[in-house]
Design a protein around this motif. Structure first.
Motif, mmCIF file in Angstrom:
data_model
loop_
_atom_site.group_PDB
_atom_site.id
_atom_site.type_symbol
_atom_site.label_atom_id
_atom_site.label_comp_id
_atom_site.label_asym_id
_atom_site.label_seq_id
_atom_site.Cartn_x
_atom_site.Cartn_y
_atom_site.Cartn_z
ATOM 1 N N ILE A 120 56.370 6.762 -26.916
ATOM 2 C CA ILE A 120 56.198 7.983 -26.126
ATOM 3 C C ILE A 120 55.134 8.877 -26.761
ATOM 4 N N GLY A 121 55.175 8.960 -28.091
ATOM 5 C CA GLY A 121 54.153 9.748 -28.771
ATOM 6 C C GLY A 121 52.761 9.215 -28.455
ATOM 7 N N GLY A 122 52.633 7.897 -28.479
ATOM 8 C CA GLY A 122 51.353 7.287 -28.150
ATOM 9 C C GLY A 122 50.925 7.624 -26.735
ATOM 10 N N GLN A 123 51.915 7.662 -25.834
ATOM 11 C CA GLN A 123 51.582 7.964 -24.449
ATOM 12 C C GLN A 123 51.100 9.418 -24.313
ATOM 13 N N VAL A 124 51.772 10.302 -25.018
ATOM 14 C CA VAL A 124 51.352 11.702 -24.975
ATOM 15 C C VAL A 124 49.928 11.827 -25.510
ATOM 16 N N TYR A 125 49.664 11.113 -26.606
ATOM 17 C CA TYR A 125 48.320 11.141 -27.196
ATOM 18 C C TYR A 125 47.296 10.615 -26.191
ATOM 19 N N GLU A 126 47.659 9.502 -25.526
ATOM 20 C CA GLU A 126 46.754 8.905 -24.549
ATOM 21 C C GLU A 126 46.480 9.885 -23.408
ATOM 22 N N PHE A 127 47.552 10.514 -22.914
ATOM 23 C CA PHE A 127 47.405 11.453 -21.794
ATOM 24 C C PHE A 127 46.492 12.614 -22.177
ATOM 25 N N THR A 128 46.731 13.194 -23.342
ATOM 26 C CA THR A 128 45.909 14.355 -23.716
ATOM 27 C C THR A 128 44.454 13.927 -23.891
ATOM 28 N N GLY A 129 44.260 12.722 -24.450
ATOM 29 C CA GLY A 129 42.895 12.227 -24.588
ATOM 30 C C GLY A 129 42.225 12.090 -23.223
ATOM 31 N N PHE A 130 42.956 11.528 -22.271
ATOM 32 C CA PHE A 130 42.412 11.359 -20.914
ATOM 33 C C PHE A 130 42.010 12.704 -20.330
ATOM 34 N N ILE A 131 42.910 13.663 -20.487
ATOM 35 C CA ILE A 131 42.638 14.966 -19.877
ATOM 36 C C ILE A 131 41.412 15.594 -20.523
ATOM 37 N N ARG A 132 41.293 15.427 -21.875
ATOM 38 C CA ARG A 132 40.129 15.947 -22.560
ATOM 39 C C ARG A 132 38.848 15.311 -22.029
ATOM 40 N N GLU A 133 38.946 14.049 -21.667
ATOM 41 C CA GLU A 133 37.740 13.370 -21.218
ATOM 42 C C GLU A 133 37.521 13.501 -19.717
ATOM 43 N N GLY A 134 38.259 14.392 -19.093
ATOM 44 C CA GLY A 134 37.995 14.669 -17.682
ATOM 45 C C GLY A 134 38.708 13.756 -16.708
ATOM 46 N N VAL A 135 39.765 13.071 -17.144
ATOM 47 C CA VAL A 135 40.568 12.273 -16.214
ATOM 48 C C VAL A 135 41.940 12.927 -16.134
ATOM 49 N N GLY A 136 42.045 13.962 -15.330
ATOM 50 C CA GLY A 136 43.306 14.693 -15.200
ATOM 51 C C GLY A 136 44.124 14.186 -14.031
ATOM 52 N N PHE A 137 45.373 14.606 -13.994
ATOM 53 C CA PHE A 137 46.294 14.179 -12.941
ATOM 54 C C PHE A 137 45.746 14.468 -11.548
ATOM 55 N N THR A 138 45.057 15.610 -11.401
ATOM 56 C CA THR A 138 44.659 16.039 -10.061
ATOM 57 C C THR A 138 43.245 15.619 -9.699
ATOM 58 N N HIS A 139 42.593 14.819 -10.544
ATOM 59 C CA HIS A 139 41.161 14.626 -10.310
ATOM 60 C C HIS A 139 40.817 13.698 -9.170
ATOM 61 N N ASN A 140 41.478 12.569 -9.106
ATOM 62 C CA ASN A 140 41.173 11.628 -8.032
ATOM 63 C C ASN A 140 42.364 10.700 -7.841
ATOM 64 N N PRO A 141 42.366 9.911 -6.753
ATOM 65 C CA PRO A 141 43.534 9.059 -6.494
ATOM 66 C C PRO A 141 43.848 8.132 -7.664
ATOM 67 N N ALA A 142 42.817 7.582 -8.311
ATOM 68 C CA ALA A 142 43.083 6.651 -9.406
ATOM 69 C C ALA A 142 43.845 7.334 -10.528
ATOM 70 N N SER A 143 43.416 8.540 -10.895
ATOM 71 C CA SER A 143 44.090 9.183 -12.026
ATOM 72 C C SER A 143 45.478 9.682 -11.615
ATOM 73 N N SER A 144 45.628 10.189 -10.384
ATOM 74 C CA SER A 144 46.968 10.599 -9.933
ATOM 75 C C SER A 144 47.931 9.426 -9.998
ATOM 76 N N ALA A 145 47.456 8.266 -9.516
ATOM 77 C CA ALA A 145 48.343 7.099 -9.489
ATOM 78 C C ALA A 145 48.643 6.623 -10.908
ATOM 79 N N PHE A 146 47.645 6.697 -11.779
ATOM 80 C CA PHE A 146 47.861 6.251 -13.150
ATOM 81 C C PHE A 146 48.905 7.129 -13.852
ATOM 82 N N PHE A 147 48.731 8.439 -13.749
ATOM 83 C CA PHE A 147 49.675 9.316 -14.438
ATOM 84 C C PHE A 147 51.078 9.196 -13.830
ATOM 85 N N THR A 148 51.139 9.008 -12.519
ATOM 86 C CA THR A 148 52.459 8.882 -11.892
ATOM 87 C C THR A 148 53.169 7.632 -12.387
ATOM 88 N N LEU A 149 52.442 6.512 -12.388
ATOM 89 C CA LEU A 149 53.061 5.250 -12.822
ATOM 90 C C LEU A 149 53.491 5.317 -14.282
#
Lengths: 211, 669, 114
Positions: A120-149
């Motif tokens: 879970i810690g790794g996942q949190v790290y991955e998520f924050t990294g993604f968001i830092r790099e401009g792939v946020g939950f609300t950005h596009n269908p791919a990222s919404s689906a990825f974060f949801t899954l």
């Protein structure tokens, strides 16, 4: 596999099915397996949604990056491996409880929960990294689906950790005895299921290359 | 997981008190009045609560239907604005499907499955109570959007995107739809797991799967459909909720989302849902027709397998709801074919019902009238259904009143009439008195006439080109006459429902002056009729040993040397008298109710203020742990295994089949 | 909890076919196999490591195969389906097969495989 020399499984088939009274199997365990059958449809839907959307970028300019652009495979491999090994510690906990070895049970329960937490810690790290790099939950269908899954999976793992810690506390209080083997086994079933879902996700979402 | 329950631990009736030292909590003691109902884990009381709540929502959904029909009675109706009209037809559909038919079927499932398989209760009694409380909290949550959500959902019950998006549905109605249905879905999922385990594991000795009554079979198939279909709608509803509340990008075409994703997910759930609605009614019809034809069901195994086949094939036809959505010619052709095939097992059922009646000594009591009415109306609806399995015809018919006519013939004609028949049939078993036959027949005929007046003309309107979901229409298209007829019909249906309620009131009033119905007023065939009416709290004095299909009938009748049916015993001789004492029953609990109260709080929190989620989550967590720590209260029982666990995860106690026979008292024979 | 209770209970367990599980060593061996397979999976990511992983379809086939084997090993050994009453497995497989079939048709309707 190479390990055919285990004790022959105890087949109490004579108890089963010929009696019409009941199947001779545990209600609770049957309920858990039934529930896991249902969970297949849940994760199937989430995975299919992601597969459908995995290359759908936003119209731009700042929402075009998608998760597959920035997957960190070595990192995810390590956290996947950690989750896989937590399945081993889970069965070892069950095995220890069957033997009545409470200290070992606690140790393995705790390691399972710890490995889950590392994941879970790794996942949190991955998520924050993604968001830092401009792939946020609300950005596009791919990222919404990825974060949801992956988020759904993460919530499942977290619930599993809660159950494991509850078992740990119960054992600490001396309430977890070999007669509760089935309780631990059922929590284990849930845990292993979450693990096999990740086996699927790791291959299909992370490793299979996107053209 | 944490909500899993102990296997039916049975406490002795008199001493439910003893506090277990390990648990720390005690369990409530039944008591009486409202406490009894709020904490009950008795499948019969839960079934009754499902039934009463379902009838309440039948009235709510019915009023919404009357508003729709009043608006459309004449051209340029002014009763409702277009916005409110959208909300009313949406909530009519949602209410009737999720808050009326499904819970009414759940009422029958809860009440009858344990009785028909000869069990004391369901496999997980507290989980059963939880299902009910979660469902009712979801139902209330969903309808609270009228008051706090700025109106009901306005996107149709199928809630297609982009209509469901913030742009076209800015009020909170759709949020309440998404979250309310999720809550109700949790209830149905838990119920499905519970009832599947019950049917597989709790059968009386000798009750093999192929000796189970058809109703139990059809309810089992229904539970499997729920088990596998609900997660799919859950996914869809979560995506919708994330889109609306947290700005996700699932269904917005402007940013690359695909509205077809919603349509597919919705109908992957939605088509099995159709069978979830209809199969319980098929089961009820299959109990009523043999009873009133004085013959066993024709082709038992065909009935069972056709039910399974319907359940299975129901997964491969969903896209026939989407023939004009642009899914491509190959998909259209494939789903058109599979849809035509599914008519086959349905036809098998209809033929078997007819064959059951053929040559029987038919007795047209009220339940039989409803059952036969349901078969006839369902056949009409099924035939119009086959016409839009043909994609070219469907292209013409889709989104017209022809479709509205079709699914009301199937769902109201096939489903609701069957369930009504079930109410008349099992009323004496549940409440200990019959419903008045004369008023029952009046109810049936008014309802049948009203139904056909309402929905028959819609075939014509649809073929004339009148669209669904329009809030009004202009004069001069030839829609006036049939719309007026349909509206009159709708009010006739409403009258028939009033007749039903009057009959309920009147029959109850008259009951003390009439002879008691006894265990088996209809001379019926399955196990629930061998115990007194109303069902005693412990169900069976002594769990029966089952030796054949239609077990109860075979205890009353045998064959003489010429293979002619002869009576071998009177009902009184072979029925149980309900006199068992000291039967171990599961103790009541308040935690299912408390747990269920947390979920709508989480729902309101997601919509209005996330802090409420924390509160709701805390309440749910508290209830879960209290549930797990609550003692299983059978200090007297010494079966070894039911010495309860008290580990915190609430997962539970060991295997253990329920103690099948716990009664010391004499049963029937 | 007295010893007697525990004993009664254990007996009861055996009565109900509470399967004897394999030894810890067997579990560890399974885990080693799983680890090995995961290693091969990750290897495909570094395409240059082995020449034939440059071919996409070979990579995908390999990955899918390894995934199925891992899934199978966990389900049969760690989740005990191998030793348990087949009804449990049937429940799970029903969901698994249905999910696979339905979602493959679903993705086909979107021409996903094209």
């Amino acid at each position: 596999m190479a390990t055919a020399t285990i004790d022959s499984p105890d087949t109490h088939d004579d108890h089963d099915e010929h009696h019409a009274t009941s199947t001779g199997i545990s209600n609770t365990k049957l309920a858990m397996w039934t529930f896991l059958g249902s969970e297949c449809l849940l994760f199937g839907g989430l995975i299919s949604t992601y597969l459908l959307y995995k290359t759908r970028r936003g119209p731009g300019p700042d929402n075009t990056a998608i998760p597959t652009d920035i997957f960190d495979i070595p990192f995810t491999s390590v956290s996947s491996f950690v989750l896989l090994m937590s399945s081993l510690t889970m069965v070892l906990a069950l095995s220890a409880l069957t033997r009545g070895d409470n200290a070992a049970t606690r140790a393995w329960l705790l390691s399972t929960a710890m490995l889950g937490s590392v994941f879970i810690g790794g996942q949190v790290y991955e998520f924050t990294g993604f968001i830092r790099e401009g792939v946020g939950f609300t950005h596009n269908p791919a990222s919404s689906a990825f974060f949801t899954l992956t988020g759904f999976h993460g919530v499942h793992v977290s619930l599993g950790i809660l159950m494991l810690m509850s078992l740990y506390v119960a054992s600490k209080q001396g309430k977890l005895t070999p007669k509760h083997t089935e309780t631990v086994e059922i929590v284990g079933l849930y845990w292993h299921f979450v693990d096999v879902v990740w086996i699927f996700i790791f291959t299909v979402i992370y490793l299979i290359p996107v053209d | 997981m944490a909500i899993i329950e102990e296997p039916l631990a049975l406490t002795s009736g008199e001493a439910a008190t003893a506090e277990r030292p390990l648990g720390g909590l005690t369990r409530p003691q039944g008591g009486n009045g409202w406490r009894d109902w709020l904490s009950t884990v008795d499948h019969k009381k839960i079934g009754i609560m499902y039934g009463v709540s379902a009838m309440f929502f039948f009235v709510v959904g019915g009023i919404e239907a009357l508003l729709i029909r009043w608006q459309l009675a004449a051209p340029e109706g002014q009763l409702l604005s277009a916005e409110v009209y959208n909300q009313v037809f949406t909530m009519h559909g949602v209410t009737m499907v999720f808050l009326f038919i499904m819970p009414l079927a759940a009422a029958f499932a809860n009440y009858l499955i344990p009785l028909q398989i000869g069990a004391r209760d369901v496999a997980f009694p507290r989980l059963n109570a939880l299902s009910f409380w979660i469902w009712i909290s979801g139902a209330i949550f969903l309808n609270s959007s009228w008051i706090v959500g700025g109106g009901g959902a306005d996107c149709g019950w199928f809630c297609y995107s982009p209509n469901s998006g913030l742009a076209f549905s800015p009020s909170h109605g759709v949020d309440f739809y998404a979250i309310g249905l999720q809550i109700a879905g949790i209830a149905s999922l838990l119920g499905a797991v519970n009832l599947i385990v019950t049917v597989l594991n709790m059968r009386a000795p000798g009750m093999s799967l192929f000796r189970m009554p058809i109703l139990t079979w059809m309810l089992l198939v229904t539970q499997f459909l729920l088990l596998f279909a609900l997660p799919v709608i859950t996914v869809a509803l979560f995506l919708l909720m994330f889109d609306r509340l947290f700005d996700a990008q699932f269904f917005n075409p402007a940013t690359g989302g695909d509205p077809l994703l919603w349509q597919h997910l919705f109908w992957i759930f939605g088509h099995p849902e159709v069978y979830i609605i209809i199969l319980p009614s098929f089961g009820i019809i299959s109990e009523i027709i043999p009873t009133f034809s004085r013959k066993p069901i024709f082709g038992y195994s065909f009935m069972v397998f056709s039910g399974i086949a319907i359940g299975f094939m129901g997964w491969g036809v969903w896209a026939h709801h989407m023939f004009v959505s642009g899914i491509g010619p190959f998909s259209v052709a494939a789903f058109s074919l599979s849809t035509m095939f599914i008519a086959v097992p349905t036809g098998v059922k209809i033929l078997n019902w007819l064959a059951t009646m053929w040559g029987g000594k038919l007795l047209f009591s009220t339940p039989m009238l409803f059952a036969v009415g349901a078969v006839a109306m369902f056949t009409i609806g099924g035939l119009s259904g086959v016409t839009h399995a043909l994609a070219p015809a469907d292209t013409q018919q889709t989104d017209t009143y022809y479709i509205v006519a079709h699914f009301h013939y199937v769902i109201f004609g096939g489903g609701v009439l069957g369930l009504m028949g079930g109410l008349y049939f099992w009323w004496p078993k549940i409440f200990g008195h019959m419903l008045n036959e004369t008023w029952g027949k009046v109810h049936f005929w008014i309802m049948l006439i009203g139904f056909n007046l309402t929905f028959g003309p819609m075939h014509v309107l649809g073929l004339q080109g009148m669209s669904r979901r329009i809030d009004t229409y202009s004069p001069g298209f030839g829609f006036e006459l049939w719309n007026m007829v349909a509206t009159i019909g709708a009010f006739i249906i409403a009258l028939s429902v009033l007749v039903f309620f009057y009959n309920v009131w009147r029959s109850r009033r008259d009951a003390p002056n009439l002879p008691a119905p006894g265990p088996d007023p209809w001379d019926a065939r399955s196990l629930e009729w061998m115990i007194p009416s109303p069902t005693p709290e412990h169900n069976f004095d002594e769990v029966p040993l089952v030796e054949s299909e239609d077990e109860w009938w075979h205890r009353k009748y045998g064959y003489d040397e010429n293979k002619r049916v002869v009576r071998i015993a009177t009902i009184e001789e072979v029925a149980q008298d309900g006199s068992a004492e000291g039967v171990h029953l599961p103790a009541p609990s308040f935690w299912p109710l408390v747990l269920a109260l947390g979920l709508p709080l989480i729902g309101y929190g997601l919509i209005f203020n996330l802090w409420l989620c924390v509160l709701g989550g805390a309440l749910t967590g508290l209830a879960l742990y209290s549930w797990a720590l609550e003692p299983v209260d059978d200090p007297d029982a010494d079966h070894g295994h039911d010495d309860h666990h008290d580990d915190d995860d609430g997962g539970d106690d060991d295997a253990a089949e329920p103690e099948a026979v716990t009664s010391g008292a004499e049963g029937g024979e | 909890m007295t010893d007697t209770v525990t004993e009664t209970h254990l007996e009861h367990d055996e009565d109900h076919g509470a399967h004897e599980h394999p030894s810890d060593w067997v579990y560890i061996k399974i885990a080693l196999i799983l680890a090995l397979f995961t290693g091969i999976e990750v290897l495909t990511y570094f395409e240059s490591a082995l020449p034939f992983f440059e071919n996409n379809s070979v990579t995908i086939a390999t990955l899918m195969f390894l995934m199925v084997v891992k899934f199978y090993l966990v389900a049969t050994w760690f989740m005990h389906l191998r030793f348990d009453n087949p009804i449990f497995g049937r429940m799970f497989v029903a969901g698994l097969v249905l999910a696979t079939a339905v979602y493959c048709i679903f993705l086909s309707a979107f021409e996903f495989w094209a």
